[in-house]
Design a protein around this motif. Structure first.
Motif, mmCIF file in Angstrom:
data_model
loop_
_atom_site.group_PDB
_atom_site.id
_atom_site.type_symbol
_atom_site.label_atom_id
_atom_site.label_comp_id
_atom_site.label_asym_id
_atom_site.label_seq_id
_atom_site.Cartn_x
_atom_site.Cartn_y
_atom_site.Cartn_z
ATOM 1 N N LEU A 5 38.615 40.000 70.255
ATOM 2 C CA LEU A 5 37.859 40.649 71.328
ATOM 3 C C LEU A 5 38.773 41.177 72.431
ATOM 4 N N THR A 6 39.833 40.440 72.710
ATOM 5 C CA THR A 6 40.796 40.884 73.721
ATOM 6 C C THR A 6 41.495 42.161 73.271
ATOM 7 N N ILE A 7 41.964 42.180 72.040
ATOM 8 C CA ILE A 7 42.671 43.353 71.515
ATOM 9 C C ILE A 7 41.712 44.534 71.383
ATOM 10 N N ALA A 8 40.505 44.294 70.911
ATOM 11 C CA ALA A 8 39.506 45.367 70.804
ATOM 12 C C ALA A 8 39.205 45.947 72.187
ATOM 13 N N GLY A 9 39.141 45.102 73.187
ATOM 14 C CA GLY A 9 38.921 45.581 74.551
ATOM 15 C C GLY A 9 40.051 46.469 75.038
ATOM 16 N N ARG A 10 41.276 46.095 74.706
ATOM 17 C CA ARG A 10 42.432 46.918 75.106
ATOM 18 C C ARG A 10 42.402 48.271 74.395
ATOM 19 N N LEU A 11 42.025 48.265 73.130
ATOM 20 C CA LEU A 11 41.894 49.519 72.387
ATOM 21 C C LEU A 11 40.803 50.393 72.999
ATOM 22 N N ARG A 12 39.675 49.789 73.330
ATOM 23 C CA ARG A 12 38.565 50.526 73.930
ATOM 24 C C ARG A 12 39.008 51.157 75.252
ATOM 25 N N GLU A 13 39.820 50.416 76.014
ATOM 26 C CA GLU A 13 40.335 50.928 77.305
ATOM 27 C C GLU A 13 41.080 52.249 77.126
ATOM 28 N N VAL A 14 42.041 52.283 76.235
ATOM 29 C CA VAL A 14 42.889 53.465 76.093
ATOM 30 C C VAL A 14 42.192 54.583 75.322
ATOM 31 N N LEU A 15 41.372 54.232 74.352
ATOM 32 C CA LEU A 15 40.807 55.266 73.491
ATOM 33 C C LEU A 15 39.468 55.815 73.977
ATOM 34 N N LEU A 16 38.598 54.971 74.489
ATOM 35 C CA LEU A 16 37.221 55.421 74.703
ATOM 36 C C LEU A 16 36.688 55.382 76.129
ATOM 37 N N ASN A 91 36.630 70.806 68.241
ATOM 38 C CA ASN A 91 35.585 69.788 68.288
ATOM 39 C C ASN A 91 35.630 68.880 67.065
ATOM 40 N N LYS A 92 35.979 69.435 65.919
ATOM 41 C CA LYS A 92 36.096 68.631 64.694
ATOM 42 C C LYS A 92 37.229 67.619 64.830
ATOM 43 N N LEU A 93 38.369 68.058 65.339
ATOM 44 C CA LEU A 93 39.494 67.143 65.530
ATOM 45 C C LEU A 93 39.135 66.046 66.523
ATOM 46 N N VAL A 94 38.523 66.410 67.626
ATOM 47 C CA VAL A 94 38.133 65.418 68.633
ATOM 48 C C VAL A 94 37.093 64.464 68.055
ATOM 49 N N SER A 95 36.129 64.996 67.334
ATOM 50 C CA SER A 95 35.092 64.164 66.721
ATOM 51 C C SER A 95 35.693 63.173 65.727
ATOM 52 N N ASP A 96 36.612 63.648 64.889
ATOM 53 C CA ASP A 96 37.297 62.758 63.937
ATOM 54 C C ASP A 96 38.071 61.678 64.681
ATOM 55 N N PHE A 97 38.757 62.075 65.743
ATOM 56 C CA PHE A 97 39.530 61.127 66.542
ATOM 57 C C PHE A 97 38.616 60.050 67.131
ATOM 58 N N LEU A 98 37.516 60.467 67.741
ATOM 59 C CA LEU A 98 36.615 59.507 68.376
ATOM 60 C C LEU A 98 35.948 58.602 67.342
ATOM 61 N N TYR A 99 35.594 59.163 66.198
ATOM 62 C CA TYR A 99 35.007 58.359 65.119
ATOM 63 C C TYR A 99 36.004 57.305 64.649
ATOM 64 N N ASN A 100 37.231 57.736 64.372
ATOM 65 C CA ASN A 100 38.249 56.786 63.908
ATOM 66 C C ASN A 100 38.582 55.750 64.974
ATOM 67 N N SER A 101 38.552 56.160 66.234
ATOM 68 C CA SER A 101 38.774 55.208 67.325
ATOM 69 C C SER A 101 37.712 54.121 67.302
ATOM 70 N N GLU A 102 36.463 54.538 67.203
ATOM 71 C CA GLU A 102 35.368 53.569 67.177
ATOM 72 C C GLU A 102 35.456 52.661 65.953
ATOM 73 N N GLN A 103 35.760 53.244 64.803
ATOM 74 C CA GLN A 103 35.876 52.451 63.580
ATOM 75 C C GLN A 103 37.028 51.450 63.682
ATOM 76 N N PHE A 104 38.134 51.897 64.223
ATOM 77 C CA PHE A 104 39.306 51.029 64.372
ATOM 78 C C PHE A 104 38.974 49.855 65.290
ATOM 79 N N ILE A 105 38.359 50.149 66.417
ATOM 80 C CA ILE A 105 37.978 49.096 67.361
ATOM 81 C C ILE A 105 37.001 48.122 66.705
#
Length: 158
Positions: A5-16, A91-105
């Motif tokens: 949860l700590t690491i996921a929170g740090r990822l969420r901070e920088v990515l989302l 928009n496709k690149l950004v959408s892919d990035f945000l999707y992968n960010s969410e999946q990674f988190i």
């Protein structure tokens, strides 16, 4: 304290959605960028589109490794950004990035804390924690570049 949860929170901070370390995040920065700005060259710096692709390349590669235990990415391909010729392309690149960010988190959030000390794919790559923290550090590094490129290209930004 649950490491996942700590690491996921740090990822969420920088990515989302964070503002604690850099006072911004990828989602905020990328959603405010036109496709023309995303591909604009500033000196010999990478474009914002190239930096976005670059971080997304590693997110997608590590996600696949989480699923299949194989690391199939190579640094030499990490800047092979496809042509961005329109708002749709950007928009496709950004959408892919945000999707992968969410999946990674989400993947990190679901990990059992015992996995973080285990070797990641192969012992030569270190453990899971080292690789996931590497994504965080690498992301902040390039987020700083994106912020600076925006300010150089658009000096009237606040």
């Amino acid at each position: 304290m649950k490491i996942n949860l700590t690491i996921a929170g740090r990822l969420r901070e920088v990515l989302l959605n964070g503002h604690w370390i850099a006072n911004t995040n990828y989602k905020e920065q990328l959603n405010e960028i036109s496709w023309q700005l995303a591909i604009q060259k500033v000196g010999n710096l990478n474009t914002i589109a190239a930096l976005t692709y670059h971080i997304n390349y590693y997110l997608a590669g590590l996600l696949r490794a989480f699923e299949n235990g194989k690391l199939d990415i190579s640094d030499k391909y990490s800047f092979d950004v496809p042509q961005i010729n329109s708002e749709t392309d950007w928009n496709k690149l950004v959408s892919d990035f945000l999707y992968n960010s969410e999946q990674f988190i989400n993947q990190v959030e679901q990990m059992d804390d015992s996995i973080f000390d285990q070797p990641f794919v192969d012992e030569k790559y270190g453990n899971y924690l080292r690789n996931i923290e590497g994504i965080i550090e690498h992301s902040y590094y390039h987020l700083g570049q994106i912020s600076l490129i925006r300010k150089i290209a658009m000096p009237n930004l606040t």
